[in-house]
Design a protein around this motif. Sequence first.
Motif, PDB file in Angstrom:
ATOM      1  N   VAL A  87       0.871  -1.174   0.000  1.00 55.67           N
ATOM      2  CA  VAL A  87       0.000   0.000   0.000  1.00 55.67           C
ATOM      3  C   VAL A  87       0.910   1.227   0.000  1.00 55.67           C
ATOM      4  O   VAL A  87       1.521   1.564   1.015  1.00 55.67           O
ATOM      5  N   GLN A  92      -4.150  -0.198  -7.923  1.00 55.13           N
ATOM      6  CA  GLN A  92      -3.359  -0.562  -6.747  1.00 55.13           C
ATOM      7  C   GLN A  92      -4.223  -0.429  -5.487  1.00 55.13           C
ATOM      8  O   GLN A  92      -5.143   0.383  -5.439  1.00 55.13           O
ATOM      9  N   PRO A  93      -3.912  -1.207  -4.453  1.00 56.05           N
ATOM     10  CA  PRO A  93      -4.590  -0.982  -3.170  1.00 56.05           C
ATOM     11  C   PRO A  93      -4.186   0.390  -2.624  1.00 56.05           C
ATOM     12  O   PRO A  93      -3.103   0.895  -2.930  1.00 56.05           O
ATOM     13  N   PHE A  94      -5.054   0.979  -1.834  1.00 52.25           N
ATOM     14  CA  PHE A  94      -4.762   2.317  -1.303  1.00 52.25           C
ATOM     15  C   PHE A  94      -5.369   2.477   0.081  1.00 52.25           C
ATOM     16  O   PHE A  94      -6.306   1.769   0.459  1.00 52.25           O
ATOM     17  N   ALA A  95      -4.807   3.405   0.824  1.00 50.24           N
ATOM     18  CA  ALA A  95      -5.361   3.755   2.126  1.00 50.24           C
ATOM     19  C   ALA A  95      -6.269   4.963   1.962  1.00 50.24           C
ATOM     20  O   ALA A  95      -6.036   5.826   1.110  1.00 50.24           O
ATOM     21  N   ILE A 113      -1.790  -1.760   8.393  1.00 53.85           N
ATOM     22  CA  ILE A 113      -0.847  -2.289   7.397  1.00 53.85           C
ATOM     23  C   ILE A 113      -0.300  -3.633   7.852  1.00 53.85           C
ATOM     24  O   ILE A 113      -0.125  -4.565   7.045  1.00 53.85           O
ATOM     25  N   TYR A 168      -2.888  -6.097   7.042  1.00 53.54           N
ATOM     26  CA  TYR A 168      -2.996  -6.250   5.597  1.00 53.54           C
ATOM     27  C   TYR A 168      -1.878  -7.129   5.045  1.00 53.54           C
ATOM     28  O   TYR A 168      -2.105  -7.964   4.155  1.00 53.54           O
ATOM     29  N   ILE A 212      -8.191   0.462   4.258  1.00 55.20           N
ATOM     30  CA  ILE A 212      -7.327   0.016   3.164  1.00 55.20           C
ATOM     31  C   ILE A 212      -8.245  -0.694   2.182  1.00 55.20           C
ATOM     32  O   ILE A 212      -8.941  -1.647   2.557  1.00 55.20           O
ATOM     33  N   GLN A 227      -9.128  -2.179  -1.921  1.00 58.85           N
ATOM     34  CA  GLN A 227      -8.657  -2.666  -3.210  1.00 58.85           C
ATOM     35  C   GLN A 227      -9.262  -1.810  -4.323  1.00 58.85           C
ATOM     36  O   GLN A 227     -10.349  -1.236  -4.180  1.00 58.85           O
TER      37      GLN A 227
END
Length: 294
Positions: free
Chosen positions: A5, A126-129, A148, A151, A210, A212
């Motif tokens: 992330v 991309q995955p993101f917060a 995190i 994750y 978080i 996807q």
Amino acid sequence: MQKRVRTAVFPVAGLGTRFLPATKAMPKEMLTVVDRPLIQYAVDEAREAGIEHFVFVTGRNKGVIEDHFDRQFELETTLETRGKTKALEELRQDLPSAGRTSFTRQQEPLGLGHAVWCARELVGDQPFALLLPDMIFKARPGVLKQMIEAYETVGGNVIAVEEVPHSEISSYGVIGRGAGDDSGFAITEMVEKPKPADAPSNLIISGRYILQPGIFDLLANQSRGAGGEIQITDAMQTLLQSQRFTGVKYQGRAFDCGSKIGFLTANVAFALDRDDIREGFVAELKKLNVNLSQ
């Protein structure tokens, strides 16, 4: 192995009507807790968690946020000339590195889900917060870093949660808890502002996620929900049918600075945590001689 992330999204387009007239000309995200803006606390938390790209979804009259995360050469020169090296170093430490910030505009106030969707081109596949700047935390490690860690073990989507009294849950998004311990358990359902009798638990969503990238496709076609806005919870409920969601009951204390009581409480709590002002602040509080039993 999970994709790292690297990107965080900060929705900062809200009008801040609960803090008028203070927010008439100043973004609510720039209101200060002691001497740091709310948005700085969220960015600091993201940097601690290893975030490299900071995406701000802004609106009208929010240019000061972009200025805050830029260098101000006149100010830096003045501080340097006056020998205020500590203040100068602190300013420079607060800034993300060059090229690490991006800004996009939410042109209509269509809700949190719409604000997140506005960041889709900057986030990519991309995955993101996602961090809501109204919520700040006293937590070590920071809440996003705790997430995190979960994750990296389980992947998927992760949501920070906390317990509240059952009498208060009708004001929040509430999750159903499945197997696992507090550091990472399965989320079985999500309900937006349920009646206490209908709530699956007393665990509420706490402004840290978080997610996807599949959430963007859902938000693109998401019908308007509560308040006539595009709600992120509605899209997450759909995504839950095909992807794992993990809850993290974080260690720490949350302050909802979107409310006046939460904002004032945060100022007291963070001031008391500062070695440079605690003693003097306590002395002033004692002078108030407030009768809390009234």
